[in-house]
Design a protein around this motif. Structure first.
Motif, PDB file in Angstrom:
ATOM      1  N   GLY B 143      16.071  75.900  67.642  1.00 44.69           N
ATOM      2  CA  GLY B 143      15.268  77.084  67.939  1.00 44.69           C
ATOM      3  C   GLY B 143      15.945  78.357  67.468  1.00 44.69           C
ATOM      4  O   GLY B 143      15.298  79.273  66.934  1.00 44.69           O
ATOM      5  N   ALA B 144      17.248  78.423  67.647  1.00 43.78           N
ATOM      6  CA  ALA B 144      17.992  79.610  67.238  1.00 43.78           C
ATOM      7  C   ALA B 144      17.983  79.759  65.711  1.00 43.78           C
ATOM      8  O   ALA B 144      17.747  80.850  65.185  1.00 43.78           O
ATOM      9  CB  ALA B 144      19.421  79.527  67.766  1.00 43.78           C
ATOM     10  N   ALA B 146      15.828  78.530  63.785  1.00 43.95           N
ATOM     11  CA  ALA B 146      14.444  78.806  63.413  1.00 43.95           C
ATOM     12  C   ALA B 146      14.158  80.307  63.438  1.00 43.95           C
ATOM     13  O   ALA B 146      13.376  80.807  62.623  1.00 43.95           O
ATOM     14  CB  ALA B 146      13.496  78.073  64.353  1.00 43.95           C
ATOM     15  N   LEU B 147      14.792  81.027  64.353  1.00 45.00           N
ATOM     16  CA  LEU B 147      14.608  82.478  64.396  1.00 45.00           C
ATOM     17  C   LEU B 147      15.081  83.109  63.083  1.00 45.00           C
ATOM     18  O   LEU B 147      14.440  84.024  62.551  1.00 45.00           O
ATOM     19  CB  LEU B 147      15.387  83.087  65.566  1.00 45.00           C
ATOM     20  CG  LEU B 147      14.908  82.746  66.986  1.00 45.00           C
ATOM     21  CD1 LEU B 147      15.866  83.320  68.018  1.00 45.00           C
ATOM     22  CD2 LEU B 147      13.493  83.267  67.225  1.00 45.00           C
ATOM     23  N   ALA B 148      16.207  82.593  62.571  1.00 40.54           N
ATOM     24  CA  ALA B 148      16.713  83.117  61.297  1.00 40.54           C
ATOM     25  C   ALA B 148      15.744  82.774  60.164  1.00 40.54           C
ATOM     26  O   ALA B 148      15.430  83.617  59.321  1.00 40.54           O
ATOM     27  CB  ALA B 148      18.100  82.552  61.015  1.00 40.54           C
ATOM     28  N   GLN B 150      12.518  82.152  60.307  1.00 39.36           N
ATOM     29  CA  GLN B 150      11.271  82.917  60.434  1.00 39.36           C
ATOM     30  C   GLN B 150      11.438  84.339  59.876  1.00 39.36           C
ATOM     31  O   GLN B 150      10.570  84.856  59.162  1.00 39.36           O
ATOM     32  CB  GLN B 150      10.889  82.992  61.916  1.00 39.36           C
ATOM     33  CG  GLN B 150       9.603  83.709  62.206  1.00 39.36           C
ATOM     34  CD  GLN B 150       8.410  82.772  62.112  1.00 39.36           C
ATOM     35  OE1 GLN B 150       7.847  82.551  61.044  1.00 39.36           O
ATOM     36  NE2 GLN B 150       8.040  82.189  63.229  1.00 39.36           N
ATOM     37  N   ARG B 151      12.567  84.955  60.198  1.00 35.70           N
ATOM     38  CA  ARG B 151      12.781  86.326  59.736  1.00 35.70           C
ATOM     39  C   ARG B 151      13.005  86.369  58.223  1.00 35.70           C
ATOM     40  O   ARG B 151      12.532  87.284  57.541  1.00 35.70           O
ATOM     41  CB  ARG B 151      13.984  86.952  60.478  1.00 35.70           C
ATOM     42  CG  ARG B 151      14.188  88.421  60.150  1.00 35.70           C
ATOM     43  CD  ARG B 151      13.100  89.299  60.747  1.00 35.70           C
ATOM     44  NE  ARG B 151      13.117  90.642  60.180  1.00 35.70           N
ATOM     45  CZ  ARG B 151      12.351  91.647  60.598  1.00 35.70           C
ATOM     46  NH1 ARG B 151      11.498  91.465  61.597  1.00 35.70           N
ATOM     47  NH2 ARG B 151      12.397  92.825  60.028  1.00 35.70           N
ATOM     48  N   TYR B 154       9.750  86.152  56.627  1.00 33.25           N
ATOM     49  CA  TYR B 154       9.004  87.402  56.784  1.00 33.25           C
ATOM     50  C   TYR B 154       9.470  88.441  55.770  1.00 33.25           C
ATOM     51  O   TYR B 154       8.657  89.119  55.130  1.00 33.25           O
ATOM     52  CB  TYR B 154       9.183  87.929  58.212  1.00 33.25           C
ATOM     53  CG  TYR B 154       8.605  89.298  58.453  1.00 33.25           C
ATOM     54  CD1 TYR B 154       7.234  89.483  58.643  1.00 33.25           C
ATOM     55  CD2 TYR B 154       9.427  90.420  58.504  1.00 33.25           C
ATOM     56  CE1 TYR B 154       6.698  90.736  58.866  1.00 33.25           C
ATOM     57  CE2 TYR B 154       8.904  91.684  58.734  1.00 33.25           C
ATOM     58  CZ  TYR B 154       7.541  91.837  58.917  1.00 33.25           C
ATOM     59  OH  TYR B 154       7.009  93.078  59.147  1.00 33.25           O
ATOM     60  N   MET B 196       7.485  68.980  63.632  1.00 35.17           N
ATOM     61  CA  MET B 196       8.003  70.326  63.822  1.00 35.17           C
ATOM     62  C   MET B 196       8.907  70.306  65.062  1.00 35.17           C
ATOM     63  O   MET B 196       8.495  69.861  66.125  1.00 35.17           O
ATOM     64  CB  MET B 196       6.841  71.303  64.022  1.00 35.17           C
ATOM     65  CG  MET B 196       7.212  72.751  63.889  1.00 35.17           C
ATOM     66  SD  MET B 196       7.727  73.206  62.217  1.00 35.17           S
ATOM     67  CE  MET B 196       6.160  73.730  61.502  1.00 35.17           C
ATOM     68  N   VAL B 197      10.131  70.766  64.888  1.00 35.25           N
ATOM     69  CA  VAL B 197      11.062  70.834  66.020  1.00 35.25           C
ATOM     70  C   VAL B 197      10.977  72.218  66.654  1.00 35.25           C
ATOM     71  O   VAL B 197      10.846  72.365  67.866  1.00 35.25           O
ATOM     72  CB  VAL B 197      12.500  70.532  65.560  1.00 35.25           C
ATOM     73  CG1 VAL B 197      13.490  70.745  66.693  1.00 35.25           C
ATOM     74  CG2 VAL B 197      12.588  69.087  65.041  1.00 35.25           C
ATOM     75  N   ALA B 198      11.116  73.225  65.831  1.00 37.32           N
ATOM     76  CA  ALA B 198      11.015  74.613  66.287  1.00 37.32           C
ATOM     77  C   ALA B 198      10.522  75.404  65.079  1.00 37.32           C
ATOM     78  O   ALA B 198      11.275  75.584  64.128  1.00 37.32           O
ATOM     79  CB  ALA B 198      12.359  75.137  66.772  1.00 37.32           C
ATOM     80  N   ASP B 199       9.288  75.840  65.123  1.00 42.01           N
ATOM     81  CA  ASP B 199       8.712  76.530  63.962  1.00 42.01           C
ATOM     82  C   ASP B 199       9.664  77.599  63.449  1.00 42.01           C
ATOM     83  O   ASP B 199      10.137  78.402  64.256  1.00 42.01           O
ATOM     84  CB  ASP B 199       7.419  77.270  64.343  1.00 42.01           C
ATOM     85  CG  ASP B 199       6.308  76.340  64.752  1.00 42.01           C
ATOM     86  OD1 ASP B 199       6.536  75.540  65.674  1.00 42.01           O
ATOM     87  OD2 ASP B 199       5.237  76.436  64.157  1.00 42.01           O
ATOM     88  N   PRO B 200       9.933  77.681  62.187  1.00 41.29           N
ATOM     89  CA  PRO B 200       9.351  76.891  61.101  1.00 41.29           C
ATOM     90  C   PRO B 200      10.222  75.707  60.652  1.00 41.29           C
ATOM     91  O   PRO B 200      10.046  75.236  59.535  1.00 41.29           O
ATOM     92  CB  PRO B 200       9.250  77.931  59.982  1.00 41.29           C
ATOM     93  CG  PRO B 200      10.453  78.800  60.199  1.00 41.29           C
ATOM     94  CD  PRO B 200      10.701  78.829  61.677  1.00 41.29           C
TER      95      PRO B 200
END
Lengths: 134, 390
Positions: B143-144, B146-148, B150-151, B154, B196-200
């Motif tokens: 999840g952590a 995934a935050l990277a 996703q950004r 973006y 999917m584990v933690a989008d994306p």
């Protein structure tokens, strides 16, 4: 209240003003009296100028989503939480804080989206800060 | 003062197993230490410096020095998660260059499959001051990261298919490694179709979870010459850096490789274009993508295009990487991929990688470690390794 686990944080003398604020539904942030920096995570040491003189001020509770992830499988207390949204929210005051986006359609979220703070009461004199679409 | 050429890796060993139910953690440390020393033609009594990280049991270095019966001038146990061993190699070279020691042993081992620790991060966070602000939101390691991802998507338009190319390249290499945990090649479509584990991030964007370990032995120039077997790998440059939450304004689109890389290249006197092979820390596909940009192999934001169309596939891609299959397919022992990054770089410079993935005339290799968590605080180290004539 969201439907996510609510863990009561361990409060100490350094962080008590922050957690006391959450119990009253306020996001209270430390500001450095020496350089004006808005400090995150809450502490009495300014990571910008290393001063130790801070004042606590209520924040707007508004921000935008900096990044988010729809987590499909949590661990620990979140093991049974189902799908939930882990996120960084950039507060209007500057800091980027790790949190959850709640009461939302996860598939409809986007980076940059406006959000506002909501609180989940821990029942122990504090509340967890989470965010929901504004 | 520079460490350039002052120390060499003369022994390297990777534990061949990916599940080790019958050995204790100290036993695995001891097995890989014995393997690396045997590779060097040296013995435990030659060792005068020992390096280990948080995976060492008990009192860490003190406990292991006692267990192994080492008589030491130097004991060092920097802990930066999976990148620790690249920090150690740089520190060992500096200590060797300063004459503080002459034979340095670095070991790592872990048993997340059979040791009861389970998957997850490699560092303890009990009592950490940042704990209350990160622990109660259901953060997971995928999840952590995934935050990277996703950004990065973006800001730069990076796609899941581009991230998948990284896994595909690793899997093409892993098919030649008989010890690889995941030996079968996969396609971009298979990565995108995995759960999917933690989008994306999909399941196949994640590294494997394996028991295992590895060790290296580093010596001064004089001892390297006396061993004289033509298999010494010189340490030409080292850089390390720490990236934290940047005073509460974290930027998830880059890693501390942005700083460790230039330091290592400068010391070695080379540029990214000179590198023949690179071991890039691959806890997740996004870790590789951001690191490649930060090390200067391409511009920031261009990583997606750089890894596409077989860019990472050995032996002829733009940047042959992780030819052992990496953490994504081969081995990520103890949830810590740093040691195995050094080991495959050593094999490449020695010309001892699998023939199907050996980079022809590999004289300069890079090994890079990324430890901690990309979404919070990270310690990174870059090593430039060279052949004896480099």
């Amino acid at each position: 209240m969201s439907n996510l686990p609510v863990h009561a944080p361990r409060v100490n003398a350094e962080t008590k003003p922050f957690w006391d604020g959450t119990a009253e539904g306020k996001l209270v942030l430390p500001h450095c009296n020496a350089c004006g920096f808005v400090i995150w995570y809450p502490r009495t040491f300014c990571p910008q100028c290393q001063a130790t003189d801070v004042r606590w001020e209520e924040a707007s509770g508004l921000g935008t989503i900096y990044s988010f992830s729809i987590t499909r499988k949590g661990r620990g207390e979140f093991r049974e939480a189902g799908t939930y949204v882990l996120a960084y929210v950039e507060l209007a005051e500057g800091p980027r804080v790790m949190t959850n986006i709640v009461d939302c359609d996860p598939d409809a979220l986007s980076v940059g989206q406006a959000v506002r703070v909501v609180f989940d009461d821990t029942g122990q004199g504090s509340a967890l800060y989470r965010f929901t679409p504004a | 003062m520079s460490i350039r050429g002052k120390a060499a890796i003369v022994g390297a060993f990777e534990h061949p197993l990916r599940e080790i139910p019958d050995l204790t953690l100290p036993q695995v440390h001891a097995e890989v230490a014995r393997g690396a020393l045997a590779d060097a033609g040296l013995s435990f009594s030659d060792v005068d410096a020992y390096f280990c990280a948080g995976d060492a049991p008990g009192f860490g270095g003190l406990s292991m020095a006692d267990y192994l019966g080492l008589d030491l001038k130097i004991l060092e146990s920097t802990e930066t998660g999976g990148s620790s061993y690249l920090f150690h190699a740089g520190h060992a070279a500096a200590l060797i260059a300063a004459g503080k020691c002459s034979v340095a042993l670095i070991t790592m081992a872990g048993k997340p499959r059979t040791g009861g620790a389970g998957p997850g991060g490699s560092g303890g966070i009990g009592g950490a001051p940042e704990g209350p602000w990160e622990n109660w939101w259901g953060i997971t390691v995928p999840g952590a990261y995934a935050l990277a991802a996703q950004r990065h998507m973006y800001e730069y338009g990076t796609t899941s298919a581009q991230l998948a190319e990284i896994k595909v390249a690793a899997s093409l290499h892993a098919q030649h490694n008989p010890n690889a945990f995941l030996p079968d090649p996969v396609t971009v479509e298979e990565v995108l179709d995995s759960p999917m584990v933690a989008d994306p991030l999909h399941r196949l964007d994640c590294c494997v979870i394996t028991d295992g370990g590895g060790a290296i032995v580093m010596v001064n120039e004089e001892i390297a010459r006396s061993i004289g077997n033509g298999r010494a790998v010189k340490l030409l440059g080292h850089g390390e850096a720490v990236k934290h939450s940047d005073r509460g304004r974290i930027d998830l689109t880059y890693t501390p490789a942005r700083w460790s890389g230039p330091r290592a290249f400068e010391e070695a006197g080379v540029t990214p274009a000179d590198i023949d092979y690179a071991s890039i820390y691959d806890s997740f596909t996004i870790t590789v993508l951001e690191t490649i940009e930060d090390l200067g192999f391409c511009e920031k934001g261009e990583g997606g295009r750089f890894v596409s169309d077989g860019g990472l596939v050995a032996p002829h891609g733009r940047l042959p990487f992780n030819t052992d299959g990496g953490g994504l397919c081969n081995n990520h022992p103890g949830n810590r991929g740093g040691m195995t990054k050094i080991l495959e770089a050593v094999r490449q410079v020695r010309g001892e990688a699998h023939p199907a993935v050996q980079v022809p005339n590999c004289r300069l290799a890079l090994a890079h470690g990324t430890g901690g968590n990309l979404a919070t605080r990270t310690g990174a180290a870059t090593l430039i390794l060279g052949s004896e004539d480099a």
